[in-house]
Write a protein that holds these residues in place. Structure first.
Motif, short mmCIF file in Angstrom:
data_model
loop_
_atom_site.label_atom_id
_atom_site.label_comp_id
_atom_site.label_asym_id
_atom_site.label_seq_id
_atom_site.Cartn_x
_atom_site.Cartn_y
_atom_site.Cartn_z
N GLU A 6 0.83 -1.22 0.00
CA GLU A 6 0.00 0.00 0.00
C GLU A 6 0.86 1.26 0.00
OE1 GLU A 6 -3.24 0.48 -0.42
OE2 GLU A 6 -3.31 -1.69 -0.80
N ARG A 7 1.89 1.24 0.83
CA ARG A 7 2.77 2.41 0.93
C ARG A 7 3.50 2.63 -0.39
NH1 ARG A 7 3.65 4.13 6.28
NH2 ARG A 7 4.81 5.84 5.30
N ILE A 8 3.93 1.54 -1.02
CA ILE A 8 4.63 1.65 -2.30
C ILE A 8 3.66 2.24 -3.35
CG2 ILE A 8 5.62 0.32 -4.22
CD1 ILE A 8 6.77 -1.60 -2.02
N LYS A 9 2.44 1.72 -3.37
CA LYS A 9 1.44 2.22 -4.33
C LYS A 9 1.14 3.69 -4.13
CE LYS A 9 -1.46 -1.70 -4.99
NZ LYS A 9 -2.68 -2.28 -4.47
N ASN A 10 0.97 4.07 -2.87
CA ASN A 10 0.54 5.45 -2.57
C ASN A 10 1.67 6.47 -2.60
OD1 ASN A 10 -2.08 4.54 -2.24
ND2 ASN A 10 -1.78 4.17 -0.05
N GLU A 11 2.87 6.03 -2.22
CA GLU A 11 3.95 7.01 -2.02
C GLU A 11 5.17 6.80 -2.92
OE1 GLU A 11 4.72 7.53 2.27
OE2 GLU A 11 2.74 6.63 2.54
N GLY A 12 5.23 5.67 -3.62
CA GLY A 12 6.37 5.40 -4.48
C GLY A 12 6.25 6.16 -5.80
N ARG A 13 7.40 6.44 -6.39
CA ARG A 13 7.39 7.05 -7.73
C ARG A 13 8.31 6.24 -8.62
NH1 ARG A 13 9.10 11.84 -9.50
NH2 ARG A 13 10.41 12.34 -7.71
N PHE A 25 9.50 6.97 2.87
CA PHE A 25 9.48 6.10 4.04
C PHE A 25 10.70 5.20 4.21
CE2 PHE A 25 6.97 3.89 0.73
CZ PHE A 25 7.59 2.66 0.68
N LEU A 26 11.58 5.14 3.20
CA LEU A 26 12.69 4.18 3.30
C LEU A 26 14.07 4.78 2.99
CD1 LEU A 26 13.63 1.21 3.70
CD2 LEU A 26 12.92 0.74 1.36
N ASN A 27 14.19 5.51 1.89
CA ASN A 27 15.52 5.89 1.42
C ASN A 27 15.97 7.31 1.76
OD1 ASN A 27 15.06 3.80 -1.43
ND2 ASN A 27 16.42 3.42 0.29
N HIS A 28 15.11 8.08 2.42
CA HIS A 28 15.55 9.43 2.80
C HIS A 28 14.83 9.78 4.11
CE1 HIS A 28 17.28 13.29 2.64
NE2 HIS A 28 16.72 13.80 1.57
N GLN A 29 13.52 10.09 4.01
CA GLN A 29 12.72 10.09 5.24
C GLN A 29 12.45 8.62 5.58
OE1 GLN A 29 9.21 12.83 6.54
NE2 GLN A 29 8.37 11.40 5.05
N ILE A 30 12.49 8.30 6.86
CA ILE A 30 12.24 6.92 7.30
C ILE A 30 11.02 6.90 8.20
CG2 ILE A 30 13.15 4.98 8.65
CD1 ILE A 30 15.96 5.88 7.77
N GLU A 182 4.36 -0.93 -15.19
CA GLU A 182 3.57 -0.84 -16.43
C GLU A 182 2.68 0.39 -16.41
OE1 GLU A 182 3.10 -5.62 -17.34
OE2 GLU A 182 1.29 -4.41 -16.99
N ASP A 183 2.80 1.22 -17.43
CA ASP A 183 1.99 2.43 -17.53
C ASP A 183 2.06 3.26 -16.25
OD1 ASP A 183 1.18 1.41 -20.02
OD2 ASP A 183 -0.43 0.26 -19.04
N GLY A 184 3.24 3.42 -15.72
CA GLY A 184 3.42 4.22 -14.53
C GLY A 184 2.88 3.59 -13.25
N GLU A 185 2.54 2.29 -13.31
CA GLU A 185 2.01 1.60 -12.13
C GLU A 185 2.95 0.47 -11.72
OE1 GLU A 185 -1.21 1.89 -10.54
OE2 GLU A 185 -1.36 3.81 -11.61
N VAL A 186 2.99 0.22 -10.42
CA VAL A 186 3.76 -0.91 -9.92
C VAL A 186 2.90 -2.16 -10.00
CG1 VAL A 186 4.90 -1.88 -7.89
CG2 VAL A 186 5.00 0.59 -8.31
N VAL A 187 3.46 -3.22 -10.60
CA VAL A 187 2.75 -4.51 -10.65
C VAL A 187 3.43 -5.47 -9.68
CG1 VAL A 187 1.92 -6.37 -12.12
CG2 VAL A 187 2.28 -4.08 -13.09
N PHE A 188 2.70 -5.90 -8.66
CA PHE A 188 3.24 -6.84 -7.68
C PHE A 188 3.01 -8.28 -8.12
CE2 PHE A 188 2.21 -3.01 -5.16
CZ PHE A 188 3.44 -2.77 -4.59
#
Ligand code: G4P
Ligand code: NA
Ligand code: NA
Length: 189
Positions: A6-13, A25-30, A182-188
């Motif tokens: 969920e966090r990856i979907k909502n906050e990842g780029r 949440f991981l690589n700069h702000q934790i 794919e198309d700017g979306e993360v596929v798990f």
């Protein structure tokens, strides 16, 4: 791990074709609460295996590694990326090539922090081409210690790392597996 996905979907780029930016949440702000949940999850996945120590590499592996060490109540050792030309005495070293950055880092761990009877769990933030984990495995071999397994926060299953660890029969657990962008979306999956 649902919460992490969920966090990856909502906050990842997604950057370019194959890089996920998760600096919120991981690589700069934790996010320590998320890191604690991650540590608890790894502790469950690798329960009752006699782990005496967690190994990781600076810098982004440290947060999930520390929370795993807390959950398992064992020390955490991070390999340093050696930046000076003169090595201190009594260290194990390995060369780690980064395909992403096209640079080679030497990583090192002071010998006094690994003992022959240690059973270690390797933790890292990302598994891409697997070079950082291979470097730690090389150090573990040199130190003649058992590696119980490898715990990864985010694995990109379409890159080479997974296969390199499978070939060595390593017990690998990844909390989020990304099979494609794919198309700017993360596929798990
Ligand atoms: P590898 O260890 O799997 O071979 O990684 P690779 O050389 O491909 O990547 C080099 C650096 O980039 C590593 O961090 C790795 O964790 C990170 N990385 C790889 N893929 C991604 C990604 O999709 N997103 C993000 N955010 N990072 C990725 P490092 O250089 O060791 O840096 P540090 O952050 O731990 O200090
Ligand atoms: Na890393
Ligand atoms: Na990183």
């Amino acid at each position: 791990m649902k919460l992490l996905e969920e966090r990856i979907k909502n906050e990842g780029r997604i950057l370019g074709t194959d890089v996920l930016k998760v600096d919120r949440f991981l690589n700069h702000q934790i996010d320590p609460m998320l890191m604690q949940a991650i540590g608890d999850e790894f502790a469950d996945l690798f329960a009752n295996q006699g782990i005496t120590k967690i190994l990781t590499v600076e810098s982004s592996g440290i947060a999930p590694a520390v929370m795993t060490g807390l959950a398992l109540q064992v020390p955490v050792v991070f390999a340093r990326k050696n930046k000076s030309l003169t090595l201190p005495d009594d260290v194990y070293t390995a060369e780690v090539y980064s395909f992403t950055k096209q640079t080679t880092n030497q990583i090192m761990i002071d010998r006094k922090f690994i003992n022959a009877d240690d059973k270690v769990l390797i933790i890292d933030d990302f598994l891409a081409n697997g070079q950082a984990v291979l470097g730690l495995l090389e150090i573990a071999d040199a130190a003649k210690i058992d590696v119980v397994g490898v715990g990864i926060v985010i694995e990109k299953t379409f890159q080479k790392g997974h296969q390199l660890l499978a070939e060595r029969g390593i017990h690998l657990e990844s909390l989020a597996k990304i099979k494609a962008f794919e198309d700017g979306e993360v596929v798990f999956g």
